[in-house]
Scaffold this active site. Structure first.
Site, PDB file in Angstrom:
ATOM      1  N   THR A 191      -6.152   7.850  10.051  1.00 53.86           N
ATOM      2  CA  THR A 191      -6.195   6.700  10.972  1.00 53.86           C
ATOM      3  C   THR A 191      -7.150   5.632  10.447  1.00 53.86           C
ATOM      4  OG1 THR A 191      -5.863   8.256  12.794  1.00 53.86           O
ATOM      5  CG2 THR A 191      -6.554   6.012  13.379  1.00 53.86           C
TER       6      THR A 191
ATOM      7  N   THR B 230       0.850  -1.194   0.000  1.00 54.16           N
ATOM      8  CA  THR B 230       0.000   0.000   0.000  1.00 54.16           C
ATOM      9  C   THR B 230       0.885   1.243   0.000  1.00 54.16           C
ATOM     10  OG1 THR B 230      -0.207  -0.060   2.419  1.00 54.16           O
ATOM     11  CG2 THR B 230      -1.927  -1.176   1.145  1.00 54.16           C
TER      12      THR B 230
ATOM     13  N   ASP C  14      -6.372  -0.211   7.389  1.00 60.96           N
ATOM     14  CA  ASP C  14      -7.294  -1.262   7.829  1.00 60.96           C
ATOM     15  C   ASP C  14      -8.510  -1.336   6.902  1.00 60.96           C
ATOM     16  OD1 ASP C  14      -5.568  -1.543   9.992  1.00 60.96           O
ATOM     17  OD2 ASP C  14      -6.704  -0.115  11.196  1.00 60.96           O
TER      18      ASP C  14
ATOM     19  N   GLY D 289      -2.147   5.049  -3.696  1.00 56.90           N
ATOM     20  CA  GLY D 289      -2.905   3.826  -3.947  1.00 56.90           C
ATOM     21  C   GLY D 289      -2.203   2.577  -3.469  1.00 56.90           C
TER      22      GLY D 289
HETATM   23  O1  RIB Z   1      -4.571   1.322  12.036  1.00 54.55           O
HETATM   24  C1  RIB Z   1      -5.163   2.193  12.935  1.00 54.55           C
HETATM   25  C2  RIB Z   1      -5.236   1.572  14.287  1.00 54.55           C
HETATM   26  O2  RIB Z   1      -3.938   1.320  14.764  1.00 54.55           O
HETATM   27  C3  RIB Z   1      -5.891   2.422  15.342  1.00 54.55           C
HETATM   28  O3  RIB Z   1      -7.278   2.222  15.412  1.00 54.55           O
HETATM   29  C4  RIB Z   1      -5.125   2.043  16.600  1.00 54.55           C
HETATM   30  O4  RIB Z   1      -5.925   1.418  17.536  1.00 54.55           O
HETATM   31  C5  RIB Z   1      -3.988   1.163  16.157  1.00 54.55           C
HETATM   32  O5  RIB Z   1      -4.232  -0.176  16.405  1.00 54.55           O
END
Ligand code: RIB
Length: 320
Positions: A259, A230, A263, A235
């Site tokens: 943040t 990533t 994920d 991108g």
């Molecule tokens: O990737 C973001 C996350 O990394 C946050 O939510 C934090 O808790 C850490 O785990």
């Protein structure tokens, strides 16, 4: 696939405390920030929630404390329709916590205190066996014990499920036994550089900025099916054995807080890969979900629903 894809996540969970700052404080300095936010986080849990919001049937293994944050986590997973029946509640440790500074341009700096996440062990994996047995794809990060990840991946392999390892947070080389059980790896540039730099490297920052394709090629020698590197606002790059690399650019968005963007990528990409989408389309979903996660404050509050991702999918473009 006519039914929803089934994902199982080793879901690190953290209580995120986040503040927006104009700059990072110096040693000994107290700085005035703004927009303080307490929200659910933890890389594994964020990924599980993103996958559920993309339409996957999700179950998870997690370790939380016997405290209010642990209760918040369980209520959250229930509200998201996630099977959290195998979660371990540990009186010995508090639920994990993350302290997050978000700079004005949205860039984040995170410190975690993993707490109960680190208590997970073999007995917890035993409790989760029926859930792992039903999964099409199993997800793990580096926020939970590696021994647990190896056990879960080994069970997944026995059952023919795919294993996806997200190598966050960054660390040096991983055990060959874990690589041998990994089908797909998702790493950011710093993580990929650190993983391929050898045991001496400790800090990912100076290593980032290398050639992403070279990093992907180096990682592809360790896994079976695919590597994604990533690239933040540039991108992500996908590499599979015997295939040309695919680079997908994200849709343009107004960045508020990055943040959880990585994920979001993992959760959406894993869901669509497990659903049987062509890899380039799964990549496009991941990149779009990652961009949308940057448009609001916090990790979980900013994770997009499937409809919002679908609406911006045409704006994500493949670069040849
Ligand atoms: O990737 C973001 C996350 O990394 C946050 O939510 C934090 O808790 C850490 O785990």
């Amino acid at each position: 696939m006519t039914r929803p894809p089934r994902l199982f996540a080793i879901a690190s969970y953290m209580r995120d405390l986040s503040v927006v700052v104009d700059r990072c404080p110096a040693a000994g300095e107290t700085l005035v920030g703004r927009d303080a936010l307490e929200a659910p986080g933890g890389k594994g849990s964020n990924q599980a929630i993103q996958a559920a919001r993309c339409g996957a049937q999700v179950s998870l293994l997690a370790g939380v404390g016997d405290d209010n944050s642990g209760a918040v986590a369980r209520a959250l997973w229930a509200a998201e329709g996630i099977d959290a029946s195998a979660v371990g509640v540990f009186a010995s440790d508090p639920t994990g916590q993350a302290l997050i500074l978000v700079e004005a341009e949205g860039e984040n700096r995170i410190v975690i205190a993993p707490g109960a996440n680190q208590r997970l062990q073999a007995a917890d994996v035993d409790r989760a066996r029926p859930l792992i047995a039903q999964a099409d794809l199993v997800l793990a990060t580096l926020e939970t014990p590696l021994a647990v990840t190896e056990q879960v991946f080994a069970l997944a392999r026995e059952r023919g499920a795919l294993t996806l390892l997200n190598t966050a947070p960054a660390r040096g080389e991983l055990p060959p036994s874990l690589w041998a059980l990994t089908d797909i790896v998702v790493a950011n540039e710093g993580e990929a550089a650190l993983l391929t730099a050898g045991a001496a490297a400790v800090d990912p920052a100076p290593l980032a900025g290398g050639d992403p394709q070279a990093l992907a090629e180096a990682l592809l020698r360790r896994v079976r099916r695919a590597v994604v590197v990533t690239l933040g606002e540039r991108g992500a790059l996908l590499l599979q054995p015997g295939q040309p690399p695919r680079h997908c650019l994200p849709p343009a968005v107004a960045v508020v807080d990055t943040t959880g963007a990585g994920d979001a990528f993992v959760g959406a990409f894993a869901c669509r890969w497990a659903a049987g989408d062509p890899p380039a389309l799964a990549l496009r979903h991941g990149v779009t979900a990652g961009a949308l996660a940057c448009t609001g404050r916090g990790a979980v509050p900013a994770l997009a629903r499937a409809s919002a991702i679908a609406a911006r999918l045409p704006d994500a473009g493949e670069r040849s």
